[in-house]
Enzyme design. Structure first.
Site, PDB file in Angstrom:
ATOM      1  N   ARG A  74       6.713  14.355  25.019  1.00 12.79           N
ATOM      2  CA  ARG A  74       6.221  13.103  25.592  1.00 12.79           C
ATOM      3  C   ARG A  74       5.149  13.361  26.654  1.00 12.79           C
ATOM      4  O   ARG A  74       5.341  13.063  27.836  1.00 12.79           O
ATOM      5  CB  ARG A  74       7.373  12.303  26.189  1.00 12.79           C
ATOM      6  N   HIS A 113     -25.833  -4.740  21.518  1.00  8.54           N
ATOM      7  CA  HIS A 113     -25.711  -3.292  21.430  1.00  8.54           C
ATOM      8  C   HIS A 113     -24.420  -2.782  22.083  1.00  8.54           C
ATOM      9  O   HIS A 113     -23.897  -1.729  21.727  1.00  8.54           O
ATOM     10  CB  HIS A 113     -26.928  -2.659  22.122  1.00  8.54           C
ATOM     11  N   GLN A 162     -20.787   0.771   7.347  1.00  7.14           N
ATOM     12  CA  GLN A 162     -21.559   1.140   6.166  1.00  7.14           C
ATOM     13  C   GLN A 162     -20.825   0.695   4.910  1.00  7.14           C
ATOM     14  O   GLN A 162     -19.610   0.530   4.914  1.00  7.14           O
ATOM     15  CB  GLN A 162     -21.739   2.658   6.104  1.00  7.14           C
ATOM     16  N   HIS A 172      -9.485  -0.370   1.359  1.00  6.33           N
ATOM     17  CA  HIS A 172      -9.286   0.005  -0.032  1.00  6.33           C
ATOM     18  C   HIS A 172      -9.006  -1.260  -0.820  1.00  6.33           C
ATOM     19  O   HIS A 172      -8.039  -1.972  -0.523  1.00  6.33           O
ATOM     20  CB  HIS A 172      -8.130   1.009  -0.169  1.00  6.33           C
ATOM     21  N   HIS A 227      -5.719  -3.195   1.579  1.00 13.03           N
ATOM     22  CA  HIS A 227      -5.270  -2.647   2.866  1.00 13.03           C
ATOM     23  C   HIS A 227      -6.441  -1.952   3.548  1.00 13.03           C
ATOM     24  O   HIS A 227      -7.469  -1.680   2.923  1.00 13.03           O
ATOM     25  CB  HIS A 227      -4.103  -1.675   2.677  1.00 13.03           C
ATOM     26  N   HIS A 237      -7.293   1.346   6.347  1.00 11.40           N
ATOM     27  CA  HIS A 237      -6.802   2.525   7.061  1.00 11.40           C
ATOM     28  C   HIS A 237      -7.620   2.699   8.332  1.00 11.40           C
ATOM     29  O   HIS A 237      -8.853   2.576   8.303  1.00 11.40           O
ATOM     30  CB  HIS A 237      -7.017   3.800   6.239  1.00 11.40           C
ATOM     31  N   LYS A 289      -6.902  15.676  18.042  1.00  8.48           N
ATOM     32  CA  LYS A 289      -6.223  16.493  17.034  1.00  8.48           C
ATOM     33  C   LYS A 289      -7.269  17.170  16.169  1.00  8.48           C
ATOM     34  O   LYS A 289      -8.281  16.561  15.811  1.00  8.48           O
ATOM     35  CB  LYS A 289      -5.347  15.595  16.161  1.00  8.48           C
ATOM     36  N   PHE A 290      -7.028  18.432  15.832  1.00  5.07           N
ATOM     37  CA  PHE A 290      -7.890  19.135  14.889  1.00  5.07           C
ATOM     38  C   PHE A 290      -7.116  19.432  13.624  1.00  5.07           C
ATOM     39  O   PHE A 290      -5.924  19.700  13.677  1.00  5.07           O
ATOM     40  CB  PHE A 290      -8.393  20.454  15.504  1.00  5.07           C
ATOM     41  N   GLN A 344      -0.032  18.381   9.563  1.00  6.46           N
ATOM     42  CA  GLN A 344       1.177  18.484  10.386  1.00  6.46           C
ATOM     43  C   GLN A 344       1.005  17.638  11.612  1.00  6.46           C
ATOM     44  O   GLN A 344      -0.113  17.441  12.088  1.00  6.46           O
ATOM     45  CB  GLN A 344       1.392  19.960  10.760  1.00  6.46           C
TER      46      GLN A 344
END
Ligand SMILES: [Zn+2]
Ligand SMILES: [Zn+2]
Length: 350
Positions: free
Chosen positions: A29, A113, A168, A281, A296, A298, A311-312, A323
């Site tokens: 946490r 802008h 786009q 989608h 839906h 995403h 996150k990488f 993961q």
């Protein structure tokens, strides 16, 4: 018995049928007690150097009209071309290629802008929904267009080259990878149960109330059970429709509302503009009915625990499987707990 909140496990993505590894025992946490300094956006209302602002010059000598709400144009650096070859290439079954025709467009959401969906007024977002419908129908009606992908990249972290609010559309000849995977899973489920996969999934999520972020009479935003990105969300229409064009007026308003709710909560999480890739989608425009397809959207945002710590997808994730540590349930709780009012609006008032 498997403890989803405390033991390593993997979860199945119902749409792509790929697995994500979840390691909840590693979560400490990290946000507890953390105080975020609010980021105040410094964008001007009009930027003379922005190629999307009204009246400004773009590549190739084009000049933007002094548009008052939305503005659509063919991308000056289009990745796809309408009149290129669609021939196939095959050498010994080992070198395989297909010509790909298509059209790439840009939609400016607003002449301002300095705005984002999270800070646009409801009627202006509602107008953008109508433009998405018009574009889907117009591009989808072209005989060589079989899929229409609407998407927004927001923030430099996602590679967005310009902060001006825009998205786009890439419309093309072949149905792309992610669509193929998700349509296949949805078709199999629809055939077996005569109800859409996402209708049943949504009903279960509404019953369990563990991963819901926000909802209105027409749409629900939730962290999918199988989310890969820390604060990934899935927006599902309550009514089973296959595309945006089937939404009635009230439902289009519901979509505008849920988009504002989700993006506002995102910005409030780290009191900073929240980067993401977002996209819809919907039914392919290949002439088939695609009753299995359930509209839906995403949201794939990269941030993990602050406005700068992301996150990488590297190491094990590139070589084996995605993961995550923070669970989908924890992420949903965090997004539910932040204010539904944009932090910048609250700052201005005080
Ligand atoms: Zn601009
Ligand atoms: Zn999808």
């Amino acid at each position: 018995m498997l403890n989803l909140m405390g033991q390593p496990h993997r979860r199945l993505n119902l749409l792509t049928r790929e697995w994500v590894l979840v390691s909840p025992h590693r979560t400490q946490r990290p946000w507890q007690g953390q105080v975020e300094e609010p980021t105040r956006e410094k964008q001007p209302r009009y930027d003379p150097d922005c190629y999307l602002c009204p009246g400004n010059k773009r590549a190739g000598g084009h000049v933007n009209p002094k548009y008052a709400n939305t503005f659509v144009f063919d991308n000056d650096y289009a990745a796809l071309l309408p009149d290129s070859s669609d021939e196939e290439f095959d050498e010994a079954g080992l070198l395989i290629a297909q010509g790909e025709r298509g059209i790439c467009r840009v939609i400016c959401f607003s002449p301002r802008h300095d705005l984002t969906i999270s800070r646009m007024d409801f009627p202006d977002i509602r107008r953008v929904v109508d433009v998405w419908v018009e574009q889907y129908l117009e591009l989808g009606s072209l005989p060589f267009i079989n899929a229409v992908q609407i998407f927004e990249n927001r923030g430099a972290m996602m590679g967005a080259s310009n902060p001006h609010p825009h998205c786009q559309i890439w419309a093309n000849q072949h149905i792309p990878n992610e669509h193929v995977k998700e349509l296949s899973a949805q078709a199999e489920y629809f055939k077996a149960h005569q109800v859409s996969l996402l209708s049943d999934y949504l009903a279960l999520e509404l019953k369990r109330q563990e991963r819901i972020v926000s909802e209105n009479p027409h749409f629900v935003a939730l962290i999918p059970f199988w989310a890969v990105w820390p604060f990934e969300t899935l927006i599902i229409s309550r009514r089973h429709v296959t595309g945006l064009y089937q939404l009635n007026g009230e439902e289009r308003g519901g979509l505008a509302d849920i988009l504002k709710q989700v993006t506002t909560r995102y910005d409030n999480l780290f009191k900073s503009p929240f980067p993401y890739t977002m996209g819809f989608h919907q039914r392919p425009t290949d002439g088939q009915e695609h009753g299995e397809c359930h509209l839906h959207a995403h949201f794939y945002p990269p941030l993990l625990r602050s406005a700068t710590v992301r996150k990488f997808m590297v190491g094990y994730e590139l070589l084996a499987s995605p993961q995550r540590d923070i669970t989908a349930e924890q992420a949903a709780q965090r997004l539910r707990e932040v204010s539904g009012e944009h932090y910048l609006d609250l700052l201005t008032e005080s």
